[in-house]
Motif scaffolding. Structure first.
Motif, PDB file in Angstrom:
ATOM      1  N   THR A  46       0.821  -1.214   0.000  1.00 33.64           N
ATOM      2  CA  THR A  46       0.000   0.000   0.000  1.00 33.64           C
ATOM      3  C   THR A  46       0.856   1.266   0.000  1.00 33.64           C
ATOM      4  O   THR A  46       0.565   2.206  -0.752  1.00 33.64           O
ATOM      5  CB  THR A  46      -0.955   0.011   1.206  1.00 33.64           C
ATOM      6  OG1 THR A  46      -0.215  -0.349   2.366  1.00 33.64           O
ATOM      7  CG2 THR A  46      -2.076  -0.981   1.009  1.00 33.64           C
ATOM      8  N   SER A  47       1.922   1.274   0.829  1.00 32.81           N
ATOM      9  CA  SER A  47       2.784   2.471   0.845  1.00 32.81           C
ATOM     10  C   SER A  47       3.431   2.663  -0.517  1.00 32.81           C
ATOM     11  O   SER A  47       3.538   3.787  -1.018  1.00 32.81           O
ATOM     12  CB  SER A  47       3.866   2.341   1.911  1.00 32.81           C
ATOM     13  OG  SER A  47       3.292   2.315   3.184  1.00 32.81           O
ATOM     14  N   ASP A 155      -1.337   7.660   4.458  1.00 35.25           N
ATOM     15  CA  ASP A 155      -0.745   6.342   4.672  1.00 35.25           C
ATOM     16  C   ASP A 155      -0.800   5.982   6.158  1.00 35.25           C
ATOM     17  O   ASP A 155       0.072   6.387   6.922  1.00 35.25           O
ATOM     18  CB  ASP A 155       0.701   6.340   4.170  1.00 35.25           C
ATOM     19  CG  ASP A 155       1.259   4.928   4.031  1.00 35.25           C
ATOM     20  OD1 ASP A 155       0.583   3.980   4.489  1.00 35.25           O
ATOM     21  OD2 ASP A 155       2.361   4.779   3.475  1.00 35.25           O
ATOM     22  N   GLU A 156      -1.811   5.228   6.543  1.00 41.33           N
ATOM     23  CA  GLU A 156      -2.036   4.874   7.956  1.00 41.33           C
ATOM     24  C   GLU A 156      -1.873   6.095   8.853  1.00 41.33           C
ATOM     25  O   GLU A 156      -1.118   6.055   9.826  1.00 41.33           O
ATOM     26  CB  GLU A 156      -1.047   3.796   8.403  1.00 41.33           C
ATOM     27  CG  GLU A 156      -1.073   2.550   7.557  1.00 41.33           C
ATOM     28  CD  GLU A 156      -0.046   1.541   8.070  1.00 41.33           C
ATOM     29  OE1 GLU A 156       0.042   1.378   9.302  1.00 41.33           O
ATOM     30  OE2 GLU A 156       0.654   0.934   7.245  1.00 41.33           O
TER      31      GLU A 156
HETATM   32 MG   LIG Z   1       3.019   1.041   4.727  1.00 40.64          MG
END
Ligand SMILES: [Mg+2]
Ligand SMILES: Nc1ncnc2c1ncn2[C@@H]1O[C@H](COP(=O)(O)OP(=O)(O)O)[C@@H](O)[C@H]1O
Lengths: 253, 262
Positions: A46-47, A155-156
């Motif tokens: 995801t990142s 991102d989170e």
């Molecule tokens: Mg990540």
């Protein structure tokens, strides 16, 4: 169908120098004004996907097109607030504008507006070390909003915060996204958070990272904490959970 | 008594106590002046030789400050070059280390011959710079490598130029380490200047180190002590000034400046 996508990801793969295949053949289009959650276990790329969208790294294959080329159209918020400790809150929020060469008067107005959006008007001259974790994230969010982006990549962003603070920031984010007509891509490990926030949840699988399920939870506009108590919310959480369980094989969650 | 007053007064009290003890012991035991002069005799030597000692202190200070400034700019500049090109770092760094680990006393005669005794000041400057240079280089190199990756990404996202990245991100990130390096380097510049003066030797040098040698040769021990006193005052002043600079630049934001209850 609807308007042209803001971000179009087509058959994108990313293999890092060490040989790690972070993403394989990802195709995803992001509609304007949508709130998309990317959900998956750690290491599912995801990142990497957000960095590709932001243009910070290049894909090994495939293409990513954005309907807003040029700088300042994307805001980025990391899991850490990543503030400059030597600069006060106002100068941190002004950083994107400063780098883009905006004049001082316009910068001052935009910084004030961004700080107001996140409720930190009073703290313009505070230094990061004096702020709580939640307030630092607010500064980070204000900085991402300062350049008036069309797309916000998160991102989170609230993963390191306590639940009470996280819930408040979630509600603020929903409000800001609606007010500013933002397109949001939000990475999270939490099924509940993704269903609460997003109107689309994309479940990702690891090794190699790829989307495996795509839900439209259809969160009601203007939703608030009460929505968490409805059966619609619970049902959707159940469905998304199942997809996540399938990905991780019910083990090592 | 307040804490600040205590912090300032307690070392002064100790100093006065030691001086009194020293004076009393020297008198009581009748120690000859050429072995250990008492504080009063040293003070007298300082007053009688005031003009020549101050001129020497000024000479040493000039070399020290010049060496410190050259080391500062060269060290930071080279570190920036290293951060831009890994190849340059790999090529040059070993030689910087070699220069650092070779004792300056051993290099001094060579530098003196190369530069020539008629340009003694330049030779002293070069030697003091060699000693002062390394802490700046290594602190800045480490600082530039430790810049937050998230912030680097954001600077790229907003299209920052190399110059903007250097001025607005890399140098501020490096500042705390650089200031620590500067404190070490300031002391070393003085040591370098003194060692260089010792090696340069007779007739040519005019600094405090040479006054010490000269007074020693004449067994003028009180004057030796007076010159020594001025040297350590120089060192202390340099350290205090750099500490003040550090405080002024970091006090608002750096963790090291936070006062905590526990
Ligand atoms: Mg990540
Ligand atoms: N710069 C990099 N170099 C090499 N491998 C990387 C790099 N960044 C991420 N990876 C690898 O790619 C995979 C996906 O990473 P990441 O996108 O950070 O996953 P996530 O954010 O979903 O946890 C992981 O196996 C990770 O180790």
């Amino acid at each position: 169908m609807s308007a042209d996508p803001v971000v179009q990801i087509e058959n994108v793969s990313k293999i890092f120098e060490g040989g790690t295949e972070a993403l394989r053949d990802v195709t995803l289009s992001i509609a304007p004004g949508s709130f998309t959650a990317l959900l998956g276990p750690s290491g599912c790329g995801t990142s990497t996907l957000l960095k590709l969208i932001a243009g910070l790294i290049r894909p090994s294959a495939g293409s990513i097109t954005s309907s807003f080329p040029g700088r300042g159209h994307m805001g980025y918020v990391f899991q850490d607030a990543t503030l400059m400790p030597w600069a006060d809150v106002a100068r941190n929020v002004a950083m994107p504008l400063d780098l883009m060469g905006l004049d001082e008067a316009e910068t001052r107005i935009r910084v004030a507006t961004a700080l107001k959006l996140v409720g930190l008007e009073e703290f313009a001259s505070a230094y990061p070390r004096a702020l709580s974790g939640g307030m630092k994230m607010r500064v980070s969010l204000a900085r991402a909003l300062a350049s008036k982006p069309e797309v916000l990549l998160l991102d989170e962003p609230f993963a390191a915060l306590d639940e009470i603070t996280r819930n408040r920031l979630n509600d603020d984010l929903i409000r800001i996204a609606a007010e500013e007509n933002l397109t949001i891509i939000f990475v999270t490990h939490s099924v509940f958070e993704s269903v609460y926030l997003a109107d689309r949840v994309v479940v990702m699988a690891p090794r190699p990272g790829r989307p495996v399920a795509d839900f439209e939870p259809m969160a009601p506009a203007g939703r608030d904490q009460d929505w968490r108590l409805t059966s619609g919310y619970t049902e959707m959480c159940g469905k998304v959970s199942e997809a996540v369980q399938a990905v991780v094989g019910g083990a090592d969650v | 008594m307040s804490k600040t007053a205590l912090r300032l007064l307690s070392p002064i009290m100790l100093g006065i106590g030691l001086l009194v003890f020293w004076e009393v012991m020297v008198r009581a035991l009748d120690v000859p002046v050429f072995v250990l002069p008492g504080p009063l005799v040293i003070f007298e030597a300082l007053v009688t030789n005031f003009a020549s000692l101050m001129a020497s202190a000024w000479a040493t200070l000039t070399i020290t400050l010049a060496a410190f400034l050259v080391a500062l700019f060269a060290g930071v500049g080279l570190a920036i070059l290293f951060s831009r090109s890994r190849l340059v770092e790999l090529m040059v760094y070993p030689y910087a280390v070699a220069l650092q680990v070779t004792p300056v006393v051993a290099i001094a005669p060579l530098i003196l011959i190369w530069v020539g005794y008629e340009r003694i000041e330049l030779a002293l400057l070069i030697l003091a710079t060699i000693v002062a240079f390394f802490p700046i280089l290594s602190a800045t190199t480490l600082g530039l490598k430790s810049v937050d990756h998230g912030l680097r990404d954001l600077f790229r996202l907003y299209g920052a130029s190399r110059w903007q990245t250097l001025i607005k991100l890399e140098l501020p990130s490096t500042l705390p380490l650089l200031l620590t390096g500067m404190k070490t380097s300031g002391g070393l510049a003085l040591i370098g200047a003194v060692v260089a003066e010792f090696v340069a030797g007779s007739g040519t040098a005019t600094g405090l180190a040479w006054r010490i040698v000269e007074a020693g040769n004449r067994l003028d021990i009180p004057k030796m002590f007076a010159a020594l006193l001025l040297l350590s005052l120089l060192g202390i002043t340099i350290f205090l000034l750099l500490s003040a600079l550090e405080w002024a630049l970091l006090r608002k934001w750096h963790e090291s400046m936070v006062k905590r209850e526990s």
